[in-house]
Motif scaffolding. Structure first.
Motif, PDB file in Angstrom:
ATOM      1  N   VAL A 296       0.839  -1.189   0.000  1.00 30.62           N
ATOM      2  CA  VAL A 296       0.000   0.000   0.000  1.00 30.62           C
ATOM      3  C   VAL A 296       0.875   1.240   0.000  1.00 30.62           C
ATOM      4  O   VAL A 296       1.938   1.272   0.640  1.00 30.62           O
ATOM      5  N   SER A 297       0.431   2.281  -0.711  1.00 32.46           N
ATOM      6  CA  SER A 297       1.135   3.565  -0.692  1.00 32.46           C
ATOM      7  C   SER A 297       0.948   4.234   0.673  1.00 32.46           C
ATOM      8  O   SER A 297      -0.133   4.162   1.263  1.00 32.46           O
ATOM      9  N   VAL A 298       2.002   4.881   1.163  1.00 33.69           N
ATOM     10  CA  VAL A 298       1.912   5.584   2.439  1.00 33.69           C
ATOM     11  C   VAL A 298       0.998   6.801   2.305  1.00 33.69           C
ATOM     12  O   VAL A 298       0.151   7.058   3.153  1.00 33.69           O
ATOM     13  N   TRP A 299       1.160   7.548   1.210  1.00 32.64           N
ATOM     14  CA  TRP A 299       0.402   8.781   1.009  1.00 32.64           C
ATOM     15  C   TRP A 299      -0.538   8.602  -0.176  1.00 32.64           C
ATOM     16  O   TRP A 299      -0.195   7.953  -1.164  1.00 32.64           O
ATOM     17  N   SER A 300      -1.712   9.188  -0.103  1.00 33.10           N
ATOM     18  CA  SER A 300      -2.657   9.146  -1.213  1.00 33.10           C
ATOM     19  C   SER A 300      -3.033  10.566  -1.618  1.00 33.10           C
ATOM     20  O   SER A 300      -3.125  11.462  -0.775  1.00 33.10           O
ATOM     21  N   GLY A 301      -3.233  10.756  -2.930  1.00 34.99           N
ATOM     22  CA  GLY A 301      -3.663  12.046  -3.445  1.00 34.99           C
ATOM     23  C   GLY A 301      -2.581  13.090  -3.566  1.00 34.99           C
ATOM     24  O   GLY A 301      -2.880  14.277  -3.696  1.00 34.99           O
ATOM     25  N   LEU A 302      -1.296  12.685  -3.528  1.00 31.92           N
ATOM     26  CA  LEU A 302      -0.215  13.665  -3.657  1.00 31.92           C
ATOM     27  C   LEU A 302      -0.168  14.237  -5.067  1.00 31.92           C
ATOM     28  O   LEU A 302      -0.473  13.539  -6.045  1.00 31.92           O
ATOM     29  N   PRO A 303       0.220  15.508  -5.205  1.00 27.83           N
ATOM     30  CA  PRO A 303       0.381  16.078  -6.543  1.00 27.83           C
ATOM     31  C   PRO A 303       1.426  15.300  -7.339  1.00 27.83           C
ATOM     32  O   PRO A 303       2.365  14.727  -6.782  1.00 27.83           O
ATOM     33  N   GLY A 304       1.253  15.261  -8.648  1.00 30.77           N
ATOM     34  CA  GLY A 304       2.182  14.542  -9.505  1.00 30.77           C
ATOM     35  C   GLY A 304       3.606  15.062  -9.375  1.00 30.77           C
ATOM     36  O   GLY A 304       3.840  16.265  -9.258  1.00 30.77           O
ATOM     37  N   GLY A 305       4.564  14.153  -9.350  1.00 33.40           N
ATOM     38  CA  GLY A 305       5.961  14.528  -9.244  1.00 33.40           C
ATOM     39  C   GLY A 305       6.490  14.604  -7.837  1.00 33.40           C
ATOM     40  O   GLY A 305       7.702  14.725  -7.634  1.00 33.40           O
ATOM     41  N   ASN A 306       5.634  14.518  -6.830  1.00 34.37           N
ATOM     42  CA  ASN A 306       6.103  14.556  -5.451  1.00 34.37           C
ATOM     43  C   ASN A 306       6.862  13.257  -5.156  1.00 34.37           C
ATOM     44  O   ASN A 306       6.325  12.169  -5.341  1.00 34.37           O
TER      45      ASN A 306
END
Length: 525
Positions: A296-306
């Motif tokens: 699973v990803s730790v963060w969701s909804g991050l802006p592209g390129g982060n």
């Protein structure tokens, strides 16, 4: 002012090839347009950034919109689905029965959704209170096949002796093959002023921040056995299921593939029931479950390129359920009543959580940016409670059904333990229908009901322990039938109460709709 349009065709064909052989086809062809179902924020004086002494209130209903009046149309979901199911049943006398089934599905969802953050911001100069918003356009498809086969054996042992018994054994296999794809375009739009909302702001769509494809295969094996003794008074059941799964995914933006092949998982079940009298049966059940290990990803909804978008962790969900209760048939079997006590334990569940101020700074994104969250592992979630359900025809013309449940849920996340959000203290529902029709089924029916949802936490205890109050909703309406025709009227939420059905999170709570009027015309031929 939500727009809904749905079309569906559901063909079903049954062919009785021989007395022992049956072939059935069921299909679904569906197309729909529904609202995108954005969240409704919960405005409370406890949130960071809210003005001093602000009362603890909900946002006005008009905030639960994306601005379709301005031509943006950021509150809609298009759905297309096809499903084809084919099954073959073959009997070999009364002892052995074989079933084969195949299911092909193809679904697509095109969603234009405006997410609203629960973290308010205040302009010190003007006093305006704004809610950050995050538009997202998502286009996803999933298609696949499911094949299943099982065999059932029914037999008796020990004839007419004291040990006489009846038995059923089922064994089967299931295979799934699925393919998914998902594309997401984020958008940018200004904050929504709580007191003077402007819905005509134009959304600026940014470049893709998600473009992925995936496949998964699962092999499942299951066996289930039931034995009945003493003229079916005592019933014992045991079952177990094993699953082997593997999956692949490809991030087309970063061209990074990933694969998982978890170990085989197991799910046993056990049950005992005993008919104490002709109108009362006692039962005990236990279920155990372990899900495959997931990444699973730790963060969701991050802006592209982060760069933090690539951070992941692995996790496995396990759980047990214990339940004991009684089933009653009362008033000469006119009323069925079930009373049950349950105790559940779930460990490793992953839930989306609001970011802290430090995490916003760590990720390098503005404080309160909507649509961004952190996935956290919930440990040792315990749920204990009582359930009562009733259904019956108390009088020749009066029918009733309903239920009551009380549950206490606690869990640990981020090192702290406490009550879990989104779990009401209690829920109670009852619905009545009175039939005034004559022997030719002509005349009126009247119906009405009430649903009460108890208080529940809006936030995880590790954040801000705000709590929604309990609220009730009433539905009522008449219907009239004559010959082959029926007119039915139903008013939902008669008193237009604001009721929280599930406090998933402050920015995405599920609310009962405001007052609705439904008119249905139907004919039989």
């Amino acid at each position: 002012f939500a727009k809904t349009r749905q079309y569906g065709v559901y063909p079903s064909v049954k062919w009785q090839v021989t007395r022992q052989t049956t072939l059935v086809y069921d299909g679904i062809f569906f197309q729909g347009l529904t609202p995108g179902n954005e969240g409704t924020p919960y405005l409370t004086s406890y949130h960071d950034g809210s003005p001093p002494n602000m009362p603890e209130v909900f946002a006005p209903r008009r905030l639960n919109t994306s601005g379709s009046s301005g031509g943006n149309l950021w509150d809609r979901q298009y759905s297309n689905a096809q499903l084809h199911f084919l099954s073959l049943s073959q009997s070999f006398g009364s002892f052995l029965h074989l079933r084969l089934g195949g299911n092909h599905y193809d679904r697509r969802r095109d969603i234009w959704k405006m997410a609203i953050s629960n973290l308010m911001t205040r302009n010190p100069a003007t006093g305006a209170i704004g809610l950050p918003r995050a538009p997202q356009h998502t286009d996803s498809t999933d298609r696949g096949n499911i094949l299943q086969a099982d065999v059932i054996a029914r037999y008796s042992l020990f004839g007419r002796t004291f040990l006489a018994s009846k038995h059923e054994t089922l064994a089967g296999h299931e295979y799934t093959d699925a393919k998914t794809s998902s594309i997401r375009w984020p958008g940018t739009v200004g904050n929504l002023d709580v007191y003077a909302p402007d819905y005509d702001q134009v959304v600026t769509v940014r470049a893709l921040d998600l473009n992925s494809r995936g496949t998964s295969n699962t092999y499942g094996y299951f066996v289930h056995h039931v034995s009945r003794f003493w003229s079916d008074k005592l019933q014992l059941s045991v079952s177990r299921r094993w699953d082997d799964a593997k999956s692949t995914s490809l991030n087309l933006i970063r061209n990074t593939p990933s694969r998982t092949a978890p170990k085989s998982t197991s799910a046993p079940r056990y049950g005992v029931s005993y008919r104490v009298t002709g109108w009362a049966t006692a039962y005990v059940l236990r279920s155990e479950q372990e899900d495959p290990v997931t990444t699973v990803s730790v963060w969701s909804g991050l802006p592209g390129g982060n760069p933090a978008a690539d951070q992941r962790f692995t996790n496995q969900v396990t759980g047990t359920i214990n339940e004991a209760g009684f089933k009653f048939e009362l008033l000469k079997r006119k009323l069925s009543l079930t009373v049950a006590y349950f105790d559940m334990l779930r460990d490793g569940f992953i839930r989306s959580s609001n970011l802290t101020a430090a995490e916003y700074q760590q990720l390098g994104i503005p404080l309160g940016q909507a649509g961004v969250a952190r996935n956290v592992v919930v440990k040792g979630e315990t749920s204990k409670g009582l359930e009562i359900e009733w259904v019956g025809q108390l009088l020749p013309r009066l029918s009733v059904f309903g239920g009551y449940g009380r549950m206490k849920v606690e869990s640990e996340a981020r090192g702290l333990r406490g009550p879990t959000r989104g779990n009401p203290d209690y829920k109670a529902t009852t619905f009545l229908r009175y039939d005034l029709r004559d022997k030719n089924l002509r005349g009126f029916q009247v119906k009405g009901g009430v649903s009460v949802v108890g208080a529940q936490y809006a936030n995880q205890f590790t954040e801000i322990a705000t709590k929604h109050r309990s609220a009730a909703r009433f539905d009522a309406g008449p219907s009239y039938s004559w010959d082959r025709y029926t007119v039915d009227v139903l008013v939902k939420n008669v008193f237009n109460h604001l009721q929280v059905l599930n406090a998933v999170a402050p920015g995405s709570n599920l609310l009962a709709p405001p007052r609705e009027f439904w008119l249905s015309l139907s004919a039989r031929w």
